[in-house]
Design a protein around this motif. Structure first.
Motif, PDB file in Angstrom:
ATOM      1  N   PHE A   1       0.835  -1.203   0.000  1.00 40.96           N
ATOM      2  CA  PHE A   1       0.000   0.000   0.000  1.00 40.96           C
ATOM      3  C   PHE A   1       0.869   1.252   0.000  1.00 40.96           C
ATOM      4  CE2 PHE A   1      -2.607   3.250   2.226  1.00 40.96           C
ATOM      5  CZ  PHE A   1      -3.537   3.417   1.213  1.00 40.96           C
ATOM      6  N   TRP A   2       1.910   1.247   0.809  1.00 41.32           N
ATOM      7  CA  TRP A   2       2.780   2.413   0.876  1.00 41.32           C
ATOM      8  C   TRP A   2       3.475   2.638  -0.476  1.00 41.32           C
ATOM      9  CZ3 TRP A   2       3.562   6.959   2.119  1.00 41.32           C
ATOM     10  CH2 TRP A   2       4.830   7.565   2.140  1.00 41.32           C
ATOM     11  N   SER A   3       3.845   1.546  -1.164  1.00 34.86           N
ATOM     12  CA  SER A   3       4.473   1.691  -2.481  1.00 34.86           C
ATOM     13  C   SER A   3       3.505   2.317  -3.480  1.00 34.86           C
ATOM     14  CB  SER A   3       4.934   0.327  -3.019  1.00 34.86           C
ATOM     15  OG  SER A   3       5.901  -0.222  -2.167  1.00 34.86           O
ATOM     16  N   LEU A   4       2.251   1.895  -3.424  1.00 32.22           N
ATOM     17  CA  LEU A   4       1.237   2.475  -4.320  1.00 32.22           C
ATOM     18  C   LEU A   4       1.060   3.970  -4.025  1.00 32.22           C
ATOM     19  CD1 LEU A   4      -1.429  -0.386  -4.055  1.00 32.22           C
ATOM     20  CD2 LEU A   4      -0.195   0.221  -6.141  1.00 32.22           C
ATOM     21  N   VAL A   5       1.037   4.319  -2.744  1.00 33.44           N
ATOM     22  CA  VAL A   5       0.870   5.727  -2.357  1.00 33.44           C
ATOM     23  C   VAL A   5       2.124   6.519  -2.736  1.00 33.44           C
ATOM     24  CG1 VAL A   5       0.584   7.302  -0.400  1.00 33.44           C
ATOM     25  CG2 VAL A   5      -0.712   5.173  -0.464  1.00 33.44           C
ATOM     26  N   ARG A   6       3.285   5.938  -2.447  1.00 39.55           N
ATOM     27  CA  ARG A   6       4.560   6.609  -2.737  1.00 39.55           C
ATOM     28  C   ARG A   6       4.669   6.929  -4.228  1.00 39.55           C
ATOM     29  NH1 ARG A   6       9.974   4.514  -2.919  1.00 39.55           N
ATOM     30  NH2 ARG A   6       9.100   2.424  -3.059  1.00 39.55           N
ATOM     31  N   ARG A   7       4.203   6.010  -5.042  1.00 47.92           N
ATOM     32  CA  ARG A   7       4.213   6.231  -6.488  1.00 47.92           C
ATOM     33  C   ARG A   7       3.404   7.486  -6.853  1.00 47.92           C
ATOM     34  NH1 ARG A   7       3.214   7.849 -10.409  1.00 47.92           N
ATOM     35  NH2 ARG A   7       2.831   7.072 -12.487  1.00 47.92           N
ATOM     36  N   GLU A   8       2.245   7.640  -6.240  1.00 42.79           N
ATOM     37  CA  GLU A   8       1.382   8.790  -6.546  1.00 42.79           C
ATOM     38  C   GLU A   8       1.964  10.085  -5.991  1.00 42.79           C
ATOM     39  OE1 GLU A   8      -1.275   8.758  -8.663  1.00 42.79           O
ATOM     40  OE2 GLU A   8      -0.365   6.797  -8.967  1.00 42.79           O
ATOM     41  N   LEU A   9       2.571  10.015  -4.807  1.00 44.85           N
ATOM     42  CA  LEU A   9       3.155  11.229  -4.226  1.00 44.85           C
ATOM     43  C   LEU A   9       4.382  11.667  -5.022  1.00 44.85           C
ATOM     44  CD1 LEU A   9       2.985  10.433  -0.378  1.00 44.85           C
ATOM     45  CD2 LEU A   9       1.302  11.623  -1.791  1.00 44.85           C
ATOM     46  N   SER A  10       5.198  10.688  -5.427  1.00 48.06           N
ATOM     47  CA  SER A  10       6.428  11.052  -6.133  1.00 48.06           C
ATOM     48  C   SER A  10       6.113  11.634  -7.503  1.00 48.06           C
ATOM     49  CB  SER A  10       7.354   9.848  -6.268  1.00 48.06           C
ATOM     50  OG  SER A  10       6.913   9.007  -7.300  1.00 48.06           O
ATOM     51  N   ARG A  11       4.991  11.233  -8.072  1.00 46.28           N
ATOM     52  CA  ARG A  11       4.628  11.752  -9.385  1.00 46.28           C
ATOM     53  C   ARG A  11       4.490  13.268  -9.355  1.00 46.28           C
ATOM     54  NH1 ARG A  11       0.422  13.932 -11.336  1.00 46.28           N
ATOM     55  NH2 ARG A  11       0.157  14.082 -13.580  1.00 46.28           N
ATOM     56  N   PHE A  12       3.715  13.786  -8.403  1.00 45.21           N
ATOM     57  CA  PHE A  12       3.538  15.244  -8.395  1.00 45.21           C
ATOM     58  C   PHE A  12       4.771  15.955  -7.840  1.00 45.21           C
ATOM     59  CE2 PHE A  12       1.454  14.684  -4.116  1.00 45.21           C
ATOM     60  CZ  PHE A  12       2.179  15.621  -3.401  1.00 45.21           C
ATOM     61  N   TRP A  13       5.490  15.273  -6.957  1.00 47.99           N
ATOM     62  CA  TRP A  13       6.667  15.914  -6.370  1.00 47.99           C
ATOM     63  C   TRP A  13       7.769  16.099  -7.411  1.00 47.99           C
ATOM     64  CZ3 TRP A  13       6.888  18.919  -2.507  1.00 47.99           C
ATOM     65  CH2 TRP A  13       8.118  19.279  -1.935  1.00 47.99           C
ATOM     66  N   LYS A  14       7.855  15.158  -8.367  1.00 51.46           N
ATOM     67  CA  LYS A  14       8.880  15.253  -9.403  1.00 51.46           C
ATOM     68  C   LYS A  14       8.653  16.442 -10.328  1.00 51.46           C
ATOM     69  CE  LYS A  14      10.543  10.585  -9.944  1.00 51.46           C
ATOM     70  NZ  LYS A  14      10.948   9.580 -10.904  1.00 51.46           N
TER      71      LYS A  14
END
Lengths: 255, 263
Positions: free
Chosen positions: A8-21
């Protein structure tokens, strides 16, 4: 962490890193937009406008701007992220993982929810430095903001899942959300509207959201706080239920 | 959703698997198939035969409209969590997230399958090395060449050490070097116990690598067996000739081509 928590954290991390990048586009640009609104409508024009319900005009519009920041960023982030991954078929990597429909829905929702909260929070922090912002009902304020963020995050997920091209997302934003937000009383008090618009505006869900958030900050609202909170809760729960159903059957995600 | 695994269950078992798309197209018409644990299985057929749809039904990218698919005994629909955890898919079309680097692609994938951080990093380093990607580790996938992207897709499929590896036309448009690297690696993990399901149009590859072959056409299995059983059954010398005979196109046999060229 258990394997499920890691997933779950990996799925969330993927979404957070997308906008952060791409934070110039996803964080800096909306912040600039919010400050332009505060500058133009608050500082420049506001001095020519009388106090509204006992507060300066700039103070009156900050709650609506803070809400608008969360709403639009939550929506666009989730809609864009899902559509982009669908178009690249990169989303198949998540869809073929053991993640449940609920895990996928929550992860895709949280990206925009967090981005909106970040932009909204920074807007509020800076506004509070510039003008003297009251916080009359912090409990109502926090609950209302979280609910509004969740509502638009879910709406973004729905739009992203439904969309087949970029136009589908921008159409909803330009022709549905922006008019609802601008006509929802972000920049004015509904009590100033002539009949029948003072009544018609109550059919606008954003009017109730602005009312709640403004009540949280200023202690004043045109709408009924209890009714607005109940409607917003039911609407958000309804969207979650709808999206969960769509993720479960794989509508426009799985063939 | 914990269910004890039947140690005797085959790696993949399809029973009357059917898929009718919303358009009304019947992509699978009651496919029954069994792939034993540790097998190297080839699924061959023309374009549009139903190979990718079959794979999508097993991996959750398509919802079957009839029959069942079981992965190591776990139903691909009712017990998808266990079924999908056992499968690694390298899809036919490259589907990399353009925002991610090569390492991130592997790292997130490992995360989706519940691998701990340290394990993810070690496994990613191992696969980057195995697929000659180490010096591309921090490159964004959108800047890679087609061959490099294909390497990343293959490494990603292997990241969580799947017990059933599904390779959907992995060597289409791939240079000789990568093709051989891939087959060496896949043969090695097959020898170590990983079951492999391969679809390919290169029949000589299938003949060389696969223990069992099934021919699929118009959504149905039309023949299956070991490569030698199939060549014997159709009294031909190569798998390709068996395939051509099944397709009713024996006149295209390379034997005829060589004879004509030799004149």
């Amino acid at each position: 962490m258990t394997p499920r928590q890691i997933r779950f954290w990996s799925l969330v991390r993927r979404e957070l890193s997308r906008f952060w990048k791409i934070k110039r586009q996803t964080i800096a640009a909306p912040l600039l937009e919010a400050f332009l609104y505060i500058s133009v409508f608050g500082a420049a024009l506001g001095s020519r406008i009388d106090e509204l319900h006992g507060v300066d005009y700039v103070v009156f519009i900050v709650p609506g701007l803070v809400l608008m920041s969360w709403a639009l960023n939550a929506y666009t982030n989730n809609a864009s992220s899902i559509l982009q991954q669908k178009m690249q078929r990169a989303i198949d990597d998540q869809l073929t993982s053991p993640a449940s429909p609920l895990e996928l829905l929550l992860a895709f929702s949280l990206g925009g929810f967090v981005r909106g909260g970040l932009v909204s929070g920074i807007t509020l922090a800076v506004a509070a430095l510039l003008v003297d912002m009251p916080f009359e009902h912090p409990g109502v304020l926090i609950v209302s903001m979280l609910l509004c963020g969740a509502f638009f995050a879910q709406l973004g997920v729905l739009a992203g899942v439904r969309a087949e091209q970029w136009d589908d997302i921008s159409f909803i934003q330009q022709f549905v959300l922006t008019p609802l937000i601008f006509l929802g009383g972000v920049f004015y008090s509904a009590s100033l509207l002539p009949a029948p618009f003072d009544v018609l505006t109550q059919a606008n869900p954003v009017y109730h959201m602005v009312g709640l958030v403004r009540y949280g900050f200023l202690g004043f609202t045109d709408s009924n706080v209890v009714v607005s909170l109940a409607v917003l809760t039911v609407a958000t729960a309804g969207l979650v239920a709808l999206n969960l159903r769509l993720f479960t059957i794989g509508w426009r995600l799985r063939a | 959703m914990t269910s004890p695994e039947d140690p005797t269950a085959p790696a993949l078992q399809l029973v009357d698997l059917a898929k009718r798309y919303a358009t009304g197209v019947d992509a699978l018409r009651g496919v029954s198939l069994e792939i034993g644990r540790g097998e190297f299985f080839g699924l061959l057929g023309p374009n549009g035969a139903g190979k990718s749809t079959l794979i999508h039904c097993v991996t959750g990218l398509a919802n079957p409209t009839g029959g069942t698919a079981r992965v190591f005994g776990h139903d691909a629909v009712d017990n998808y969590e266990h079924a999908r955890a056992a499968v690694g898919l390298a899809p036919q079309d490259i589907n990399l997230d353009q925002f991610l680097t090569v390492f991130e692609t592997l790292d997130y994938h490992g995360g989706y399958f519940g691998m701990a951080k340290r394990d993810r990093h070690e496994r990613a380093a191992e696969l980057l090395d195995a697929f000659s990607l180490t010096d591309k580790r921090d490159d964004k996938t959108r800047f890679l060449s087609g061959g490099m992207k294909r390497r990343v897709v293959l490494a990603r499929a292997l990241m969580h050490r799947p017990r059933l590896l599904i390779l959907d036309e992995p060597t289409a448009g791939v240079d000789v070097e990568l093709r051989l690297e891939l087959w060496h690696y896949v043969q090695k993990i097959n020898a170590e116990g990983t079951t492999v399901l391969l679809t390919t149009h290169y029949l000589e590859e299938a003949e060389q690598l696969c223990d069992h072959i099934a021919f699929i056409d118009q959504g149905a299995i039309i023949a299956q067996g070991t490569p030698s059983e199939l060549t014997q059954r159709y009294a031909v010398s190569t798998l390709e000739d068996a395939y051509l005979q099944l397709a009713g196109r024996s006149e295209l046999s390379r034997a005829g081509l060589t004879a004509e060229e030799g004149r």
